[in-house]
Design a protein around this motif. Structure first.
Motif, PDB file in Angstrom:
ATOM      1  N   ILE A   6      77.441  11.327 -67.888  1.00  0.00           N
ATOM      2  CA  ILE A   6      78.444  12.086 -68.628  1.00  0.00           C
ATOM      3  C   ILE A   6      79.675  12.314 -67.766  1.00  0.00           C
ATOM      4  O   ILE A   6      79.598  12.984 -66.727  1.00  0.00           O
ATOM      5  N   LEU A   7      80.787  11.744 -68.183  1.00  0.00           N
ATOM      6  CA  LEU A   7      82.060  11.971 -67.500  1.00  0.00           C
ATOM      7  C   LEU A   7      82.715  13.167 -68.169  1.00  0.00           C
ATOM      8  O   LEU A   7      83.137  13.107 -69.321  1.00  0.00           O
ATOM      9  N   GLY A   8      82.755  14.290 -67.467  1.00  0.00           N
ATOM     10  CA  GLY A   8      83.253  15.526 -68.054  1.00  0.00           C
ATOM     11  C   GLY A   8      84.315  16.183 -67.199  1.00  0.00           C
ATOM     12  O   GLY A   8      84.990  15.543 -66.405  1.00  0.00           O
ATOM     13  N   GLY A   9      84.455  17.487 -67.405  1.00  0.00           N
ATOM     14  CA  GLY A   9      85.449  18.245 -66.647  1.00  0.00           C
ATOM     15  C   GLY A   9      86.822  18.243 -67.255  1.00  0.00           C
ATOM     16  O   GLY A   9      87.786  18.709 -66.662  1.00  0.00           O
ATOM     17  N   LEU A  10      86.919  17.729 -68.497  1.00  0.00           N
ATOM     18  CA  LEU A  10      88.241  17.610 -69.139  1.00  0.00           C
ATOM     19  C   LEU A  10      88.282  18.423 -70.434  1.00  0.00           C
ATOM     20  O   LEU A  10      88.510  17.863 -71.509  1.00  0.00           O
ATOM     21  N   GLY A  11      88.084  19.746 -70.443  1.00  0.00           N
ATOM     22  CA  GLY A  11      87.810  20.581 -69.299  1.00  0.00           C
ATOM     23  C   GLY A  11      86.351  20.980 -69.199  1.00  0.00           C
ATOM     24  O   GLY A  11      85.515  20.635 -70.032  1.00  0.00           O
TER      25      GLY A  11
END
Length: 230
Positions: A6-11
């Motif tokens: 999972i590529l997250g942090g956006l946000g």
């Protein structure tokens, strides 16, 4: 059982919401109870300074950061990857070329959902980046579906709602605003409203609107688990 990257942090808040969705769906649909009933998941949060709710300042830097993220997820053992950000899908073709594992697309999965529901005219509310990149228009037009964009006023309101969620300040006023936007899309002939920013999922859950709401976080979570359990 596959490992979900999972590529997250956006946000970050929407990544937390996605994690909760994956757990909830695993329990309710796939009968997960014990720790070993749940799919392994690898999260990589990628804060990017050249991208925000108002646009992409540096596409090259944005793409470079996203590529780094998916490569790390692949290297760490992900069997496939999902990206918890609508706007990042502007680069989906480049990202798919940068790794050997599959990357599921929010946009493509939402299209499948709309085709199943026979929705042909969709209102899309999200960041200015989502509107400007026309990521839904490009994919949906191939299936002769119409995308309705919000007015400038509604777009500005959407950005404020997104910032409220990102700062942990979302409230009842945001729900009222979202209902107003839904009403405006309905007046324009929309069959449903797509949440073109995953942050907005935090506002709509548990509330009723004049149009069916397509929660893109929920859609990609269900698609990921279907693939993971297959």
């Amino acid at each position: 059982m596959k490992t979900i990257g999972i590529l997250g942090g956006l946000g970050p808040s929407t990544t937390a919401y996605l994690n909760n969705k994956l757990v909830e769906i695993s329990q309710k649909k796939y009968g997960a109870v014990e720790d070993y009933d749940f799919n392994p998941m690898i999260f990589y949060e990628v804060p990017i300074k050249t991208f925000d709710e108002y646009g992409i300042e540096d596409k090259k830097a944005f793409l470079s950061a996203l590529k780094k993220g998916v490569k790390i997820l692949e290297m760490d053992g992900s069997d496939f990857i999902i990206i918890d950000c609508n706007t990042a899908h502007y680069f989906i073709d480049d990202l798919r070329k940068s790794v050997k594992v599959p990357i599921l697309s929010i946009i493509e999965e939402v299209l499948k959902y709309c085709e199943n529901k026979k929705y042909n005219t969709l209102g899309v509310i999200g960041t200015q980046s989502t509107v400007e990149t026309c990521i839904y228009d490009k994919v949906f037009s191939k299936c002769k579906k119409t995308i309705i964009h919000p007015t400038k006023e509604d777009e500005d309101k959407a950005v404020k709602m997104i910032l409220d969620v990102m700062g942990g300040k979302n409230n009842n006023n945001d729900i009222k605003t979202m209902k107003s936007i839904s009403n405006n899309f309905k007046k324009k002939g929309a069959d449903a409203m797509i949440l073109g920013c995953t942050e907005l999922s935090n506002i709509v859950e548990g509330n009723k609107f004049s149009l069916p709401v397509i929660d893109t976080t929920d859609i990609i979570a269900k698609a990921a688990l279907k693939y993971a359990y297959s």
